[in-house]
Design an enzyme around this catalytic site. Structure first.
Site, PDB file in Angstrom:
ATOM      1  N   ARG A  93      -5.465   5.509   0.749  1.00 27.35           N
ATOM      2  CA  ARG A  93      -4.504   4.427   0.860  1.00 27.35           C
ATOM      3  C   ARG A  93      -4.761   3.549  -0.363  1.00 27.35           C
ATOM      4  NH1 ARG A  93      -2.139   3.300   6.120  1.00 27.35           N
ATOM      5  NH2 ARG A  93      -1.397   5.340   6.787  1.00 27.35           N
ATOM      6  N   CYS A 151       0.934  11.098   9.136  1.00 31.80           N
ATOM      7  CA  CYS A 151       1.927  10.659  10.117  1.00 31.80           C
ATOM      8  C   CYS A 151       3.324  10.844   9.531  1.00 31.80           C
ATOM      9  CB  CYS A 151       1.696   9.193  10.475  1.00 31.80           C
ATOM     10  SG  CYS A 151       2.842   8.611  11.736  1.00 31.80           S
ATOM     11  N   ARG A 174       4.646  -7.457  12.325  1.00 32.11           N
ATOM     12  CA  ARG A 174       3.378  -7.060  12.946  1.00 32.11           C
ATOM     13  C   ARG A 174       2.522  -8.300  13.064  1.00 32.11           C
ATOM     14  NH1 ARG A 174       1.011  -1.584   9.892  1.00 32.11           N
ATOM     15  NH2 ARG A 174       2.781  -0.259  10.342  1.00 32.11           N
ATOM     16  N   ARG A 232       0.838  -1.202   0.000  1.00 30.70           N
ATOM     17  CA  ARG A 232       0.000   0.000   0.000  1.00 30.70           C
ATOM     18  C   ARG A 232       0.867   1.243   0.000  1.00 30.70           C
ATOM     19  NH1 ARG A 232       1.774   3.246   4.450  1.00 30.70           N
ATOM     20  NH2 ARG A 232       1.447   2.179   6.439  1.00 30.70           N
ATOM     21  N   GLU A 284      -1.990  -3.186  12.415  1.00 33.05           N
ATOM     22  CA  GLU A 284      -1.082  -2.580  13.380  1.00 33.05           C
ATOM     23  C   GLU A 284      -1.647  -2.594  14.793  1.00 33.05           C
ATOM     24  OE1 GLU A 284       0.001   1.380  12.275  1.00 33.05           O
ATOM     25  OE2 GLU A 284       1.831   1.304  13.468  1.00 33.05           O
ATOM     26  N   ARG A 322       4.172   0.524   2.299  1.00 30.10           N
ATOM     27  CA  ARG A 322       4.428  -0.626   3.161  1.00 30.10           C
ATOM     28  C   ARG A 322       4.121  -1.871   2.343  1.00 30.10           C
ATOM     29  NH1 ARG A 322       2.924  -3.961   7.527  1.00 30.10           N
ATOM     30  NH2 ARG A 322       0.684  -3.728   7.175  1.00 30.10           N
ATOM     31  N   GLU A 355      -6.556   7.014   7.750  1.00 29.04           N
ATOM     32  CA  GLU A 355      -5.435   7.804   8.283  1.00 29.04           C
ATOM     33  C   GLU A 355      -4.892   8.797   7.250  1.00 29.04           C
ATOM     34  OE1 GLU A 355      -2.357   5.674  10.512  1.00 29.04           O
ATOM     35  OE2 GLU A 355      -0.889   7.098   9.734  1.00 29.04           O
ATOM     36  N   THR A 397       5.947   9.423  10.080  1.00 32.25           N
ATOM     37  CA  THR A 397       6.670   8.161   9.857  1.00 32.25           C
ATOM     38  C   THR A 397       6.404   7.609   8.456  1.00 32.25           C
ATOM     39  OG1 THR A 397       4.913   6.699  10.671  1.00 32.25           O
ATOM     40  CG2 THR A 397       6.470   7.555  12.298  1.00 32.25           C
TER      41      THR A 397
HETATM   42  P1  ADP Z   1      -1.454  -0.283   7.008  1.00 31.66           P
HETATM   43  O1  ADP Z   1      -2.108   0.746   7.861  1.00 31.66           O
HETATM   44  O2  ADP Z   1       0.024  -0.183   6.982  1.00 31.66           O
HETATM   45  O3  ADP Z   1      -2.035  -0.394   5.659  1.00 31.66           O
HETATM   46  P2  ADP Z   1      -2.317  -2.257   8.970  1.00 31.66           P
HETATM   47  O4  ADP Z   1      -1.251  -2.954   9.775  1.00 31.66           O
HETATM   48  O5  ADP Z   1      -3.150  -1.222   9.640  1.00 31.66           O
HETATM   49  O6  ADP Z   1      -1.620  -1.697   7.678  1.00 31.66           O
HETATM   50  O7  ADP Z   1      -3.226  -3.361   8.315  1.00 31.66           O
HETATM   51  C1  ADP Z   1      -4.280  -3.042   7.454  1.00 31.66           C
HETATM   52  C2  ADP Z   1      -4.977  -4.288   6.964  1.00 31.66           C
HETATM   53  O8  ADP Z   1      -4.197  -4.921   5.953  1.00 31.66           O
HETATM   54  C3  ADP Z   1      -5.199  -5.357   8.025  1.00 31.66           C
HETATM   55  O9  ADP Z   1      -6.468  -5.915   7.851  1.00 31.66           O
HETATM   56  C4  ADP Z   1      -4.142  -6.385   7.724  1.00 31.66           C
HETATM   57  O10 ADP Z   1      -4.487  -7.677   8.125  1.00 31.66           O
HETATM   58  C5  ADP Z   1      -4.081  -6.296   6.222  1.00 31.66           C
HETATM   59  N1  ADP Z   1      -2.812  -6.787   5.662  1.00 31.66           N
HETATM   60  C6  ADP Z   1      -1.585  -6.251   5.798  1.00 31.66           C
HETATM   61  N2  ADP Z   1      -0.644  -6.959   5.143  1.00 31.66           N
HETATM   62  C7  ADP Z   1      -1.301  -8.006   4.561  1.00 31.66           C
HETATM   63  C8  ADP Z   1      -0.898  -9.115   3.738  1.00 31.66           C
HETATM   64  N3  ADP Z   1       0.370  -9.287   3.353  1.00 31.66           N
HETATM   65  N4  ADP Z   1      -1.852  -9.981   3.339  1.00 31.66           N
HETATM   66  C9  ADP Z   1      -3.143  -9.805   3.698  1.00 31.66           C
HETATM   67  N5  ADP Z   1      -3.583  -8.785   4.452  1.00 31.66           N
HETATM   68  C10 ADP Z   1      -2.687  -7.891   4.887  1.00 31.66           C
HETATM   69 MG    MG Z   2      -2.905   1.405   9.613  1.00 27.56          MG
END
Ligand code: ADP
Ligand code: MG
Length: 356
Positions: free
Chosen positions: A215, A263, A302, A112, A307, A272, A211, A265
């Site tokens: 995204r 954020c 994670r 993402r 998160e 990510r 956030e 960061t």
């Molecule tokens: P971010 O905010 O960095 O996008 P989060 O840790 O808040 O990530 O997770 C957002 C969603 O994405 C969660 O439901 C998580 O389970 C899902 N997710 C993250 N990485 C993967 C992956 N490799 N495969 C499937 N789902 C994922």
């Molecule tokens: Mg998040």
């Protein structure tokens, strides 16, 4: 004159280090133009909680400029960069070497990026009107997408609870309730103005007004990181062009800090790239060992429920740790190499613990 400086409960945070009394006195009465944001709002998480590492969010692009004396040193220390970095973007998938080992126990891959559209506030500061304007603009912008990127936008308001929960359980949709998001102002007027766009196969998705304003996400089962990255690169391009066509606006892009995010960061690539992978050996060995090894490999572990959702079983979300100071290609490469190393090491640990 002015307000007394609030107590900063997160004593070891970067906010505690850089929001000194003289800086507070100088900046606390400043109000940003786009979203009417203040220093007090920016550091709300650090004054409310004792567990913050950074403890600061931006309410609009202006925040990074008006409160630069606070943000600049925090950004430099967090990302380990010097004051004169130049952000470089590179999404050329052909430069990626190798892929996740096909025999690795990888469930799924997701990459993402965050993107925010110039002229509107960032989530902690965005006004109710601006948030709705972003959503309405995105409804039009999504309608222009074609081919495998084409899909439908589903607003959170009015979404059936069963549908919402299924999207969350399948790892497609964000949830409310994160204390940092709440305290920083990101859940004001929830769920209005929020939603999710996805194509038919749910391999290309975009979150609206979580956030970050956007995204943009590419994901699928299995470990084909290259394929997921390729779709993401095309998707970012298509969404950007469509937003430009509908509004004349660009994504917020700073020469030094790259793509602007709520954020600090996330500054830079805002990217990510993660896989969900089984590491039974490391699970036996202990989370602190896994964390230390990830640090060396410049990746981050994670739990699989996001998160703020926590860890379950032997499956981990392993992603690139850095966002700024490296190109997207470099970060994806780092994640691929890191996961391949962890998986190989895990086999040894399984033998050691007699579970191979
Ligand atoms: P971010 O905010 O960095 O996008 P989060 O840790 O808040 O990530 O997770 C957002 C969603 O994405 C969660 O439901 C998580 O389970 C899902 N997710 C993250 N990485 C993967 C992956 N490799 N495969 C499937 N789902 C994922
Ligand atoms: Mg998040």
């Amino acid at each position: 004159m002015g307000e007394p400086m609030p107590e900063i409960k997160s004593k070891h945070s970067l906010v505690a280090k850089y929001v000194t009394k003289p800086i507070w006195d100088k900046l606390h009465q400043a109000v940003t133009t786009t979203a009417g944001f203040t220093l007090a709002k920016a550091i709300a998480c650090a004054t409310e909680y004792d567990d913050q590492h950074c403890g600061i969010y931006a309410g609009d692009w202006d925040s990074y400029k008006i409160f630069a004396e606070v943000f600049d040193p925090i950004i430099q220390e967090y990302h380990g960069i010097s004051g004169d970095v130049v952000h470089e973007s590179d999404m050329d998938v052909s430069k990626i070497k190798g892929n996740i080992d096909p025999s690795a126990p990888v469930h799924s891959t997701r990459i993402r990026v965050g993107r925010n559209i110039d002229g509107f506030g960032l989530s902690p500061g965005i006004t109710r009107t601006q948030r709705l304007d972003v959503e309405n603009l995105m409804k039009k912008a999504f309608a222009n997408l074609t081919g495998d990127l084409a899909g439908t936008y589903y607003p959170l308001t009015g979404m059936e609870e069963k549908v919402r929960q299924q999207l969350v359980d399948d790892h497609f949709l964000f949830v409310s309730g994160d204390k940092n998001l709440q305290t920083s102002g990101m859940e004001r007027d929830w769920p209005e103005g929020r939603g999710i766009f996805h194509n038919k196969d749910k391999t290309f998705l975009t979150w609206v007004n979580e956030e970050d304003q956007l995204r943009i996400i590419s994901m699928e089962k299995g470990g084909d990181v290259k394929g997921v990255f390729d779709r993401l690169a095309r998707g970012i391009q298509a969404v950007g062009e469509s937003v430009k066509k509908e509004s004349g606006k660009d994504f917020m892009l700073d020469p030094k800090y790259g793509f602007i995010h709520a954020c600090p960061t996330n500054l830079g690539t805002g990217m990510r790239a993660s896989v969900h992978v089984d590491l039974p050996g490391y699970t036996k060995e202990g989370l602190s060992v896994l964390k230390a090894r990830c640090e060396e490999l410049k990746v981050q572990p994670r739990g699989t429920r996001g998160e703020s959702g926590g860890q379950t079983g032997i499956t981990y979300d392993i992603s690139n740790k850095h966002r700024l100071g490296y190109s997207e290609v470099e970060l994806v490469q780092c994640m691929i190499d890191g996961v391949n190393s962890l998986v190989k090491e895990d086999l040894e640990l399984q033998k050691k613990h007699g579970i191979a």
